[in-house]
Write a protein that holds these residues in place. Structure first.
Motif, PDB file in Angstrom:
ATOM      1  N   VAL A 188      -2.737  -0.638  -9.689  1.00  0.00           N
ATOM      2  CA  VAL A 188      -3.654  -0.309  -8.598  1.00  0.00           C
ATOM      3  C   VAL A 188      -4.774  -1.334  -8.539  1.00  0.00           C
ATOM      4  CG1 VAL A 188      -5.331   1.374  -7.746  1.00  0.00           C
ATOM      5  CG2 VAL A 188      -3.142   2.158  -8.683  1.00  0.00           C
ATOM      6  N   THR A 240       0.846  -1.192   0.000  1.00  0.00           N
ATOM      7  CA  THR A 240       0.000   0.000   0.000  1.00  0.00           C
ATOM      8  C   THR A 240       0.880   1.239   0.000  1.00  0.00           C
ATOM      9  OG1 THR A 240      -0.132   0.159   2.423  1.00  0.00           O
ATOM     10  CG2 THR A 240      -1.803  -1.185   1.316  1.00  0.00           C
ATOM     11  N   TYR A 287      -8.814   1.118  -3.534  1.00  0.00           N
ATOM     12  CA  TYR A 287      -8.673   2.306  -2.689  1.00  0.00           C
ATOM     13  C   TYR A 287      -9.161   1.929  -1.290  1.00  0.00           C
ATOM     14  CZ  TYR A 287      -8.695   7.257  -1.394  1.00  0.00           C
ATOM     15  OH  TYR A 287      -8.430   8.477  -0.802  1.00  0.00           O
ATOM     16  N   PRO A 336      -1.912   7.609  -1.660  1.00  0.00           N
ATOM     17  CA  PRO A 336      -2.140   8.055  -3.044  1.00  0.00           C
ATOM     18  C   PRO A 336      -1.909   9.534  -3.266  1.00  0.00           C
ATOM     19  CG  PRO A 336      -4.228   7.657  -1.937  1.00  0.00           C
ATOM     20  CD  PRO A 336      -3.159   7.156  -1.010  1.00  0.00           C
ATOM     21  N   LEU A 370      -3.696   3.294  -1.351  1.00  0.00           N
ATOM     22  CA  LEU A 370      -3.955   2.488  -2.531  1.00  0.00           C
ATOM     23  C   LEU A 370      -3.238   1.159  -2.354  1.00  0.00           C
ATOM     24  CD1 LEU A 370      -3.641   4.826  -5.663  1.00  0.00           C
ATOM     25  CD2 LEU A 370      -5.722   3.867  -4.655  1.00  0.00           C
TER      26      LEU A 370
END
Length: 303
Positions: free
Chosen positions: A171, A151, A174, A154, A195
């Motif tokens: 990706v 992760t 979210y 973002p 992300l």
């Protein structure tokens, strides 16, 4: 210290095979060569950590990077010891005998989840972070692991470009406020949206990028609509999100903005969650990230 020392170890961990998938062995040999090249280029030797003194040095380095409150270390020696003994990935980048980079990942359902990586501030700008990821790829392939996830925030443009344009990660999701309230010097007071990305280690483009660093240049579609942009004061401006292709801008330096204008930084957090977060939740795909700080997003056509 040889740059190839990571290729052997005394304990591999239960259920962590080497070269068991067809074709993975050949990928691993080439990945090791790419890792050794990346280490030479950045002037470091990367190897797995196995001793208490090494784990404590790794914890201290990560604390210097993230600056957690006193008495609340970012990660503990005991946890690193457990990861390493269970066969997970705990590695350090050394300049002579000085530890200047750390990368830690644990075994997960998808393969390997890369939890944290940090480079000493005095050693930045030398592609040491890149060398650590290339080493992590080689280690994973040697263990028959073909996917790594991690992760990242973002809103951090340099990390978005590194992960998506340089490494070729993709990706996946979210994650709003993924870590809850964080109190370290990097993340305090700004929420912890992340992300989740996946790195396909067997992808030929990823392999070539690790061998010969290049950037996956994201071409801006001429018909792309602006889903998120900045106004003259550097504040976020939301646009319509109903186009098939969109651009979603983020600040060029959110870390400086957090210090200088925390209210503006928080506005960007909310705006990005509302735009990029909503688009991904609806099934849209991030197709790239531009040098000037825009996510390229493509929605599914209705039909």
């Amino acid at each position: 210290m040889s740059t190839g020392e990571f290729r052997s170890w005394e304990f591999q961990g239960a259920g962590v095979p080497r070269y068991e998938e067809p074709g993975v062995g050949g990928l691993a040999v080439a990945a090791v060569a790419a890792s050794e090249l990346a280490q030479r280029r950045s002037g470091v030797a990367i190897r797995e950590l196995s001793r208490e003194t090494e784990f404590r040095a790794a914890c201290a380095l990560l604390d210097r990077v993230w600056r957690p409150p006193a008495g609340s270390p970012l990660i503990t020696m005991a946890l690193l010891r457990s990861f390493q003994h269970a066969g997970s990935y705990v590695a350090g980048a050394y300049e002579a005998d000085r530890l200047i980079g750390v990368c830690v990942g644990f075994l997960a359902q998808a393969g390997l989840h890369s939890h944290i990586a940090g480079v000493d501030a005095r050693a930045r700008g030398r592609n040491i972070g890149f060398a650590l990821k290339v080493h992590q790829r080689a280690w994973s392939l040697e263990h028959a692991i073909t996917k790594v996830t991690w992760t990242y925030d973002p809103l951090v443009s340099r990390n978005a470009y590194f992960n998506l344009a340089k490494l070729g990660a993709v990706v996946q999701e979210y994650l709003p406020d993924f870590y809850g309230v964080m109190d370290d010097g990097v993340n305090k007071g700004q929420g912890s949206d992340r992300l989740l990305v996946g790195w396909d280690l067997a992808d030929p483009a990823v392999a070539e990028g690790c061998r010969q660093p290049h950037h996956h240049q994201a071409a801006l579609p001429p018909e792309a609509a602006t889903g998120l942009d900045a106004d003259a004061d550097g504040l976020p401006v939301l646009g319509p999100l109903d186009a098939l292709r969109l651009t979603v801008r983020i600040p060029s330096d959110i870390e400086a903005l957090r210090v200088e204008r925390p209210g503006a930084a928080q506005a960007w957090r909310s705006a990005l969650r509302e735009t990029l977060g909503s688009l991904l939740a609806e099934g849209a795909t991030v197709t790239g990230f531009t040098r000037d700080g825009r996510y390229l997003v493509e929605r599914k056509a209705e039909g």
